[in-house]
Write a protein that holds these residues in place. Structure first.
Motif, PDB file in Angstrom:
ATOM      1  N   THR A 179       0.828  -1.202   0.000  1.00 41.36           N
ATOM      2  CA  THR A 179       0.000   0.000   0.000  1.00 41.36           C
ATOM      3  C   THR A 179       0.865   1.255   0.000  1.00 41.36           C
ATOM      4  N   PHE A 180       2.151   1.082   0.254  1.00 43.25           N
ATOM      5  CA  PHE A 180       3.075   2.217   0.225  1.00 43.25           C
ATOM      6  C   PHE A 180       3.084   2.856  -1.153  1.00 43.25           C
ATOM      7  N   SER A 181       2.984   2.051  -2.201  1.00 43.23           N
ATOM      8  CA  SER A 181       2.981   2.590  -3.557  1.00 43.23           C
ATOM      9  C   SER A 181       1.760   3.472  -3.786  1.00 43.23           C
ATOM     10  N   THR A 182       0.611   3.034  -3.301  1.00 42.57           N
ATOM     11  CA  THR A 182      -0.595   3.843  -3.430  1.00 42.57           C
ATOM     12  C   THR A 182      -0.463   5.130  -2.628  1.00 42.57           C
ATOM     13  N   PHE A 183       0.081   5.037  -1.435  1.00 46.76           N
ATOM     14  CA  PHE A 183       0.319   6.200  -0.584  1.00 46.76           C
ATOM     15  C   PHE A 183       1.190   7.229  -1.316  1.00 46.76           C
ATOM     16  N   MET A 184       2.278   6.779  -1.912  1.00 47.60           N
ATOM     17  CA  MET A 184       3.160   7.694  -2.626  1.00 47.60           C
ATOM     18  C   MET A 184       2.499   8.257  -3.879  1.00 47.60           C
ATOM     19  N   ASN A 185       1.730   7.434  -4.577  1.00 49.41           N
ATOM     20  CA  ASN A 185       1.034   7.897  -5.779  1.00 49.41           C
ATOM     21  C   ASN A 185      -0.002   8.960  -5.419  1.00 49.41           C
ATOM     22  N   GLU A 186      -0.695   8.776  -4.298  1.00 45.22           N
ATOM     23  CA  GLU A 186      -1.664   9.779  -3.852  1.00 45.22           C
ATOM     24  C   GLU A 186      -0.968  11.087  -3.499  1.00 45.22           C
ATOM     25  N   ASN A 187       0.191  11.012  -2.874  1.00 40.47           N
ATOM     26  CA  ASN A 187       0.939  12.227  -2.561  1.00 40.47           C
ATOM     27  C   ASN A 187       1.408  12.923  -3.828  1.00 40.47           C
ATOM     28  N   ASN A 188       1.831  12.153  -4.816  1.00 34.85           N
ATOM     29  CA  ASN A 188       2.211  12.741  -6.092  1.00 34.85           C
ATOM     30  C   ASN A 188       1.035  13.485  -6.726  1.00 34.85           C
ATOM     31  N   ALA A 189      -0.156  12.879  -6.667  1.00 37.34           N
ATOM     32  CA  ALA A 189      -1.345  13.528  -7.220  1.00 37.34           C
ATOM     33  C   ALA A 189      -1.674  14.818  -6.465  1.00 37.34           C
ATOM     34  N   LEU A 190      -1.542  14.791  -5.148  1.00 35.17           N
ATOM     35  CA  LEU A 190      -1.783  16.011  -4.364  1.00 35.17           C
ATOM     36  C   LEU A 190      -0.812  17.119  -4.772  1.00 35.17           C
ATOM     37  N   ILE A 191       0.453  16.782  -4.920  1.00 36.90           N
ATOM     38  CA  ILE A 191       1.462  17.775  -5.295  1.00 36.90           C
ATOM     39  C   ILE A 191       1.207  18.289  -6.715  1.00 36.90           C
ATOM     40  N   LYS A 192       0.868  17.385  -7.636  1.00 32.56           N
ATOM     41  CA  LYS A 192       0.563  17.795  -9.012  1.00 32.56           C
ATOM     42  C   LYS A 192      -0.608  18.763  -9.059  1.00 32.56           C
ATOM     43  N   ASP A 193      -1.572  18.563  -8.144  1.00 33.64           N
ATOM     44  CA  ASP A 193      -2.743  19.440  -8.085  1.00 33.64           C
ATOM     45  C   ASP A 193      -2.482  20.721  -7.292  1.00 33.64           C
ATOM     46  N   GLY A 194      -1.226  20.897  -6.834  1.00 37.32           N
ATOM     47  CA  GLY A 194      -0.863  22.102  -6.105  1.00 37.32           C
ATOM     48  C   GLY A 194      -1.132  22.044  -4.616  1.00 37.32           C
ATOM     49  N   ASN A 195      -1.490  20.875  -4.107  1.00 38.18           N
ATOM     50  CA  ASN A 195      -1.794  20.717  -2.687  1.00 38.18           C
ATOM     51  C   ASN A 195      -0.558  20.243  -1.924  1.00 38.18           C
ATOM     52  N   ILE A 196       0.496  21.037  -1.955  1.00 38.06           N
ATOM     53  CA  ILE A 196       1.767  20.650  -1.344  1.00 38.06           C
ATOM     54  C   ILE A 196       1.638  20.518   0.173  1.00 38.06           C
ATOM     55  N   MET A 197       0.954  21.443   0.796  1.00 40.33           N
ATOM     56  CA  MET A 197       0.785  21.372   2.254  1.00 40.33           C
ATOM     57  C   MET A 197      -0.046  20.151   2.654  1.00 40.33           C
ATOM     58  N   MET A 198      -1.075  19.843   1.853  1.00 40.84           N
ATOM     59  CA  MET A 198      -1.896  18.667   2.136  1.00 40.84           C
ATOM     60  C   MET A 198      -1.045  17.403   1.998  1.00 40.84           C
ATOM     61  N   ALA A 199      -0.179  17.345   0.991  1.00 38.92           N
ATOM     62  CA  ALA A 199       0.707  16.192   0.810  1.00 38.92           C
ATOM     63  C   ALA A 199       1.653  16.059   2.002  1.00 38.92           C
ATOM     64  N   ALA A 200       2.230  17.167   2.427  1.00 42.84           N
ATOM     65  CA  ALA A 200       3.144  17.137   3.576  1.00 42.84           C
ATOM     66  C   ALA A 200       2.407  16.675   4.833  1.00 42.84           C
ATOM     67  N   PHE A 201       1.197  17.194   5.024  1.00 37.59           N
ATOM     68  CA  PHE A 201       0.377  16.803   6.168  1.00 37.59           C
ATOM     69  C   PHE A 201       0.067  15.306   6.114  1.00 37.59           C
ATOM     70  N   TYR A 202      -0.314  14.822   4.939  1.00 39.67           N
ATOM     71  CA  TYR A 202      -0.651  13.415   4.742  1.00 39.67           C
ATOM     72  C   TYR A 202       0.552  12.518   5.039  1.00 39.67           C
ATOM     73  N   ILE A 203       1.718  12.907   4.558  1.00 36.41           N
ATOM     74  CA  ILE A 203       2.934  12.119   4.778  1.00 36.41           C
ATOM     75  C   ILE A 203       3.281  12.068   6.267  1.00 36.41           C
ATOM     76  N   ILE A 204       3.367  13.240   6.884  1.00 33.81           N
ATOM     77  CA  ILE A 204       3.771  13.309   8.291  1.00 33.81           C
ATOM     78  C   ILE A 204       2.758  12.608   9.190  1.00 33.81           C
ATOM     79  N   LEU A 205       1.478  12.895   8.969  1.00 30.82           N
ATOM     80  CA  LEU A 205       0.439  12.286   9.798  1.00 30.82           C
ATOM     81  C   LEU A 205       0.395  10.766   9.611  1.00 30.82           C
ATOM     82  N   SER A 206       0.522  10.302   8.370  1.00 32.20           N
ATOM     83  CA  SER A 206       0.492   8.864   8.107  1.00 32.20           C
ATOM     84  C   SER A 206       1.655   8.144   8.783  1.00 32.20           C
ATOM     85  N   LEU A 207       2.841   8.712   8.671  1.00 34.86           N
ATOM     86  CA  LEU A 207       4.013   8.087   9.285  1.00 34.86           C
ATOM     87  C   LEU A 207       3.909   8.110  10.810  1.00 34.86           C
TER      88      LEU A 207
END
Length: 124
Positions: free
Chosen positions: A79-107
């Motif tokens: 599921t790590f691959s899906t997690f990273m792919n979702e973060n890539n999609a967030l960043i591509k959509d300009g949601n950098i803070m949401m991606a950072a939040f998702y990464i930090i909170l998930s870990l």
């Protein structure tokens, strides 16, 4: 929807089986205290999902094949691959803070949940 669920289930079975095989064989070839098998599966899964996500559906993969391989195989493999792919999609959509939040909170919460599960099991 039932057909899609069955396709994902097939892919998950294959991905989970592949993960199990890698987790048993890789340590036989590479002896290390580092969790090399999980690390390898996660990185390989990220590469596969990135490749499959970027391939155009028309001419390369049918929608069903992409579903089996991305959600199914990669989801079963890691599921790590899906997690990273979702973060890539967030960043591509300009949601950098949401991606950072998702990464930090998930870990952080994922690690805390493992510790809590261990503690609960010890208390039982």
């Amino acid at each position: 929807m039932l057909k899609d669920a069955l396709l994902v289930g097939l892919g998950s079975f294959l991905g989970g089986s592949a993960r199990y095989i890698v987790s048993k064989l890789l340590p036989l070839w590479i002896a290390s205290p580092f969790p090399i098998a999980t690390f390898a599966v996660n990185i390989i899964g990220c590469f596969i999902i990135g490749l499959l996500t970027a391939l155009p559906t028309e001419g390369w993969l049918s929608t069903n094949t992409k579903l089996i391989l991305t959600t199914g195989f990669c989801g079963g493999f890691t599921t790590f691959s899906t997690f990273m792919n979702e973060n890539n999609a967030l960043i591509k959509d300009g949601n950098i803070m949401m991606a950072a939040f998702y990464i930090i909170l998930s870990l952080a919460l994922g690690f805390a949940a493992v510790i809590m599960g261990i503690q609960l099991a010890k208390a039982i």
